[in-house]
Write a protein that holds these residues in place. Structure first.
Motif, PDB file in Angstrom:
ATOM      1  N   THR A 151       0.833  -1.200   0.000  1.00 16.56           N
ATOM      2  CA  THR A 151       0.000   0.000   0.000  1.00 16.56           C
ATOM      3  C   THR A 151       0.873   1.258   0.000  1.00 16.56           C
ATOM      4  O   THR A 151       1.938   1.292   0.623  1.00 16.56           O
ATOM      5  CB  THR A 151      -0.903   0.010   1.240  1.00 16.56           C
ATOM      6  N   ALA A 152       0.400   2.290  -0.699  1.00 16.37           N
ATOM      7  CA  ALA A 152       1.127   3.561  -0.748  1.00 16.37           C
ATOM      8  C   ALA A 152       1.271   4.135   0.666  1.00 16.37           C
ATOM      9  O   ALA A 152       0.299   4.163   1.433  1.00 16.37           O
ATOM     10  CB  ALA A 152       0.393   4.546  -1.647  1.00 16.37           C
ATOM     11  N   PRO A 153       2.471   4.583   1.039  1.00 16.02           N
ATOM     12  CA  PRO A 153       2.688   5.129   2.391  1.00 16.02           C
ATOM     13  C   PRO A 153       1.724   6.261   2.760  1.00 16.02           C
ATOM     14  O   PRO A 153       1.288   6.360   3.902  1.00 16.02           O
ATOM     15  CB  PRO A 153       4.129   5.635   2.331  1.00 16.02           C
ATOM     16  N   ALA A 154       1.378   7.100   1.768  1.00 15.08           N
ATOM     17  CA  ALA A 154       0.474   8.220   2.070  1.00 15.08           C
ATOM     18  C   ALA A 154      -0.895   7.721   2.521  1.00 15.08           C
ATOM     19  O   ALA A 154      -1.521   8.309   3.412  1.00 15.08           O
ATOM     20  CB  ALA A 154       0.322   9.108   0.836  1.00 15.08           C
ATOM     21  N   LEU A 155      -1.362   6.640   1.931  1.00 16.73           N
ATOM     22  CA  LEU A 155      -2.660   6.081   2.318  1.00 16.73           C
ATOM     23  C   LEU A 155      -2.575   5.447   3.699  1.00 16.73           C
ATOM     24  O   LEU A 155      -3.500   5.570   4.507  1.00 16.73           O
ATOM     25  CB  LEU A 155      -3.125   5.055   1.288  1.00 16.73           C
ATOM     26  N   GLY A 158      -2.386   8.260   6.236  1.00 16.08           N
ATOM     27  CA  GLY A 158      -3.598   9.063   6.288  1.00 16.08           C
ATOM     28  C   GLY A 158      -4.810   8.271   6.738  1.00 16.08           C
ATOM     29  O   GLY A 158      -5.210   8.313   7.907  1.00 16.08           O
ATOM     30  N   LEU A 159      -5.388   7.512   5.821  1.00 19.15           N
ATOM     31  CA  LEU A 159      -6.609   6.777   6.118  1.00 19.15           C
ATOM     32  C   LEU A 159      -6.377   5.667   7.134  1.00 19.15           C
ATOM     33  O   LEU A 159      -7.254   5.358   7.944  1.00 19.15           O
ATOM     34  CB  LEU A 159      -7.179   6.190   4.822  1.00 19.15           C
ATOM     35  N   GLY A 160      -5.197   5.064   7.112  1.00 14.26           N
ATOM     36  CA  GLY A 160      -4.948   3.927   7.984  1.00 14.26           C
ATOM     37  C   GLY A 160      -4.753   4.297   9.443  1.00 14.26           C
ATOM     38  O   GLY A 160      -5.270   3.607  10.326  1.00 14.26           O
ATOM     39  N   ALA A 234      -6.701  -2.191   3.326  1.00 17.23           N
ATOM     40  CA  ALA A 234      -5.358  -2.225   2.740  1.00 17.23           C
ATOM     41  C   ALA A 234      -4.472  -1.168   3.381  1.00 17.23           C
ATOM     42  O   ALA A 234      -3.271  -1.378   3.598  1.00 17.23           O
ATOM     43  CB  ALA A 234      -5.436  -2.014   1.229  1.00 17.23           C
ATOM     44  N   SER A 235      -5.056  -0.010   3.714  1.00 16.64           N
ATOM     45  CA  SER A 235      -4.281   1.046   4.365  1.00 16.64           C
ATOM     46  C   SER A 235      -3.874   0.638   5.778  1.00 16.64           C
ATOM     47  O   SER A 235      -2.811   1.024   6.262  1.00 16.64           O
ATOM     48  CB  SER A 235      -5.096   2.347   4.408  1.00 16.64           C
ATOM     49  N   ARG A 236      -4.692  -0.143   6.431  1.00 17.88           N
ATOM     50  CA  ARG A 236      -4.370  -0.605   7.784  1.00 17.88           C
ATOM     51  C   ARG A 236      -3.331  -1.722   7.771  1.00 17.88           C
ATOM     52  O   ARG A 236      -2.439  -1.779   8.621  1.00 17.88           O
ATOM     53  CB  ARG A 236      -5.640  -1.118   8.466  1.00 17.88           C
TER      54      ARG A 236
END
Length: 323
Positions: A151-155, A158-160, A234-236
């Protein structure tokens, strides 16, 4: 337009929120006596994270159930969505938006297939969505042995894991999606038509409602919510997980939250406000049991009893109101 089609979604009964307050109060007392802290910051944040994932799926499930349908493929859509998102991102922030767009497009396509099977092929929603779910299960089982992608680090940041005070951004996302779904059900023609189709498809048809189009749209929206839940998970997790949806029981848990929130499984009655209450109730029970270190089997038994009792209460209430 007939009067039946001009009515907004029925106001949600407060019963689930009363149950939520009582559960938290009793749970706090028991956990405190046991030497724990139910309302500590880590526990609260964890509770809201659990509610966010389940809640996104449950909001979509509410739409199809209000329309008199059902979606039992959502758990596999969630799992597939985590993989599509993580593999497309491949750890690159620049691929974040394309990955989310592709994930939602794949989810919407699955919802479209579900809707067409239910409306055009006239297959029972239970059978149709279970069948689609098994097809997805076969693909996931044969194509993946474990986590995949990154997963993209920014996601992730942020969301995670980002939060405002004790409230995670993911829970705010849930509230935004629930507010949008409430508006659709209560204030739009589509929402009124969906309620009408769920209440009585024949009356809705005679009133000029295109029931097939309405149900297909509801299934697409349901799958989109499941896809969004997959992006969040996926962000988590930081990667795609081929079994996260089924291990989380998002299919059955989402239906349970909808029923606890007062939505009739037969369709035509209910709303997302009660569903959010049902989600918070289930998440609170989990948090209490985790604090008490309750056996997993016993935890599921208690949850099952609560759901059966809720269904029984709503069924008796409906029988009393029936002419």
């Amino acid at each position: 337009m007939s009067g039946a089609l001009s009515l907004p979604a029925r106001r949600t009964p407060p019963g689930v929120f009363v149950a939520l307050v009582l559960t938290l109060a009793i749970g706090w007392l028991i956990v405190t006596v046991d030497g724990g802290r139910l309302f500590s910051l880590p526990t609260t944040v964890s509770l809201l994270h659990v509610a966010a994932g389940l809640g996104l799926v449950a909001v979509g499930q509410t739409l199809v159930i209000v329309g008199g349908s059902l979606d039992l493929s959502v758990a596999y859509v969630v799992s597939l969505s985590t993989l599509v998102a993580a593999e497309t991102m491949a750890g690159d922030d620049g691929a974040l938006l394309p990955a989310i767009g592709l994930t939602l497009a794949v989810s919407a396509t699955i919802g479209l297939v579900n809707g067409l099977l239910v409306t055009t092929a006239r297959i029972n929603p239970f059978i149709a969505t279970v069948g689609v779910g098994l097809l997805l299960k076969g693909y996931l089982d044969n194509g993946y042995d474990g986590p995949a992608g990154k997963t993209a680090p920014a996601l992730v940041q942020g969301l995670g894991y980002q939060r405002i005070g004790p409230v995670p951004l993911s829970f705010l996302l849930l509230l935004a999606v629930a507010a949008a779904a409430w508006f659709v059900l209560a204030r739009t023609r589509f929402g009124h038509h969906l309620i009408a189709v769920g209440g009585d498809p024949e009356v809705a048809r005679l009133s000029g409602v295109r029931g097939s189009r309405v149900l297909v749209t509801a299934h697409v929206l349901c799958a989109l919510c499941a896809g969004l839940a997959g992006v969040y998970l996926a962000s988590r997790l930081g990667a795609g997980a081929p079994r996260v949806g089924t291990e989380g029981l998002y299919d059955l848990e989402s239906i349970a939250a909808v029923v606890l929130g007062g939505t009739a499984l037969a369709g035509g009655r209910g709303g997302v406000v009660g569903t959010v209450g049902g989600v918070l109730l289930l998440a609170s029970i989990d948090a209490i049991f985790n604090q008490l270190e309750v056996d997993v089997f016993f935890k599921q038994v208690i949850r099952g009893v609560i759901i059966i009792a809720a269904v029984a209460v709503y069924a008796r209430r409906a029988m009393r109101k029936a002419p």
